[in-house]
Design a protein around this motif. Structure first.
Motif: not given
Length: 289
Positions: A19, A21-22, A179, A183, A186, A188
């Protein structure tokens, strides 16, 4: 604010790392039973508060200001406690404080009639979410690849994977699932309600794993089928509790019934790549002799 529960556990900690990284770290809040045990690398830049599924006041405080909540499923059944009571409290608090969407870590065996006890718990929790009035996403995880090693540590060491008749399992790593979960949390990726199975690209039984482990280690590892009674007797001698015995035997029955065998492309699509292959996983975890 994005809330991650169970952030000190293996899955939760990996979700936090993914998270970060996002989304900006200051938008992340971690809800853990023992904040003092949280590694500094995970706590860096994020909000950390105590949140215990058995303490609704702690959840209200830990989740204050949250819009999206990732609810890591409780493993209380293994210790004889009631995960459904914990999930019910968590969902109630989420609704009370105005969480916009709950993300729940379910499993592919989720079914009221599953042979696997956690599968029945997941189905009951999904029903709670459906009745809650909240927006929700239930991530139906494949079976964790780490369980290959934890369930069969002795067998890999002695060269014989012993257990009742089983079936194919679409094993998948914590890292790949974390991962994908990050996504979804978040925004995404968006999936309403129950996701398709989030699995690896191949389904393997114990005989397949024995063959792969033999190739990886350079040792002969065989598969030996025994009856459930013999398995239970051995586990009793090892001192395992009745709750754990029920889960282990339930796994074999569920695998034999095909509850874990579905292979689905959804995880690959979300990741934008193939999930990690089990021979590569075994090669990393098992030294060659």
């Amino acid at each position: 604010m994005f809330i991650v529960t169970g952030a000190s556990g293996k899955l939760g900690s990996l979700i936090v790392e993914a998270l970060k990284r996002l989304v900006p770290a200051h938008q992340i809040s971690l809800s853990v039973r023992n904040p003092e045990k949280l590694p500094e690398r995970l706590a860096a830049g994020v909000r950390v508060r105590r949140g215990d599924y058995n303490d609704t006041d702690s959840l209200r405080h830990a989740w204050a200001g949250a819009k999206r909540l990732l609810l890591v499923s409780s493993n209380a059944r293994a210790s004889g406690d009631n995960p459904l009571d914990q999930h019910e409290k968590a969902i109630s608090v989420a609704k009370e404080i105005g969480i916009e969407r709950v993300f729940y870590t379910s499993q592919v065996s989720s079914n009221p009639l599953s042979h696997f006890p956690p599968g029945r718990d997941h189905a009951a929790t999904e029903a709670m979410l459906a009745d809650s009035g909240l927006a929700w996403t239930s991530m139906r995880h494949g079976f964790y690849a780490d369980s290959i090693l934890s369930m069969h540590e002795h067998g890999f060491a002695t060269g014989t994977l012993t257990g009742p008749e089983d079936g194919k399992v679409a094993w998948v790593t914590h890292e790949d699932l974390a991962e994908a979960d990050a996504r979804l949390l978040s925004g995404h990726e968006t999936i309403e309600g129950i996701t398709p199975p989030l699995t690896g690209n191949h389904a393997l039984d114990l005989a397949d794993l024995a063959q792969m482990a033999s190739a990886v280690t350079g040792r002969t590892i065989e598969r030996q089928i025994i009856g459930e009674d013999m398995m239970l007797e051995s586990l009793h001698r090892a001192g395992l509790s009745g709750n754990v015995l029920e889960i282990i035997i339930g796994y074999y029955r569920a695998a034999k019934a095909g509850e874990f065998e579905t292979v689905d492309p959804t995880l690959s699509r979300i990741l934008g790549r193939d999930p990690r292959q089990i021979p590569d996983f075994l090669s990393e975890k098992m030294p060659r002799t």
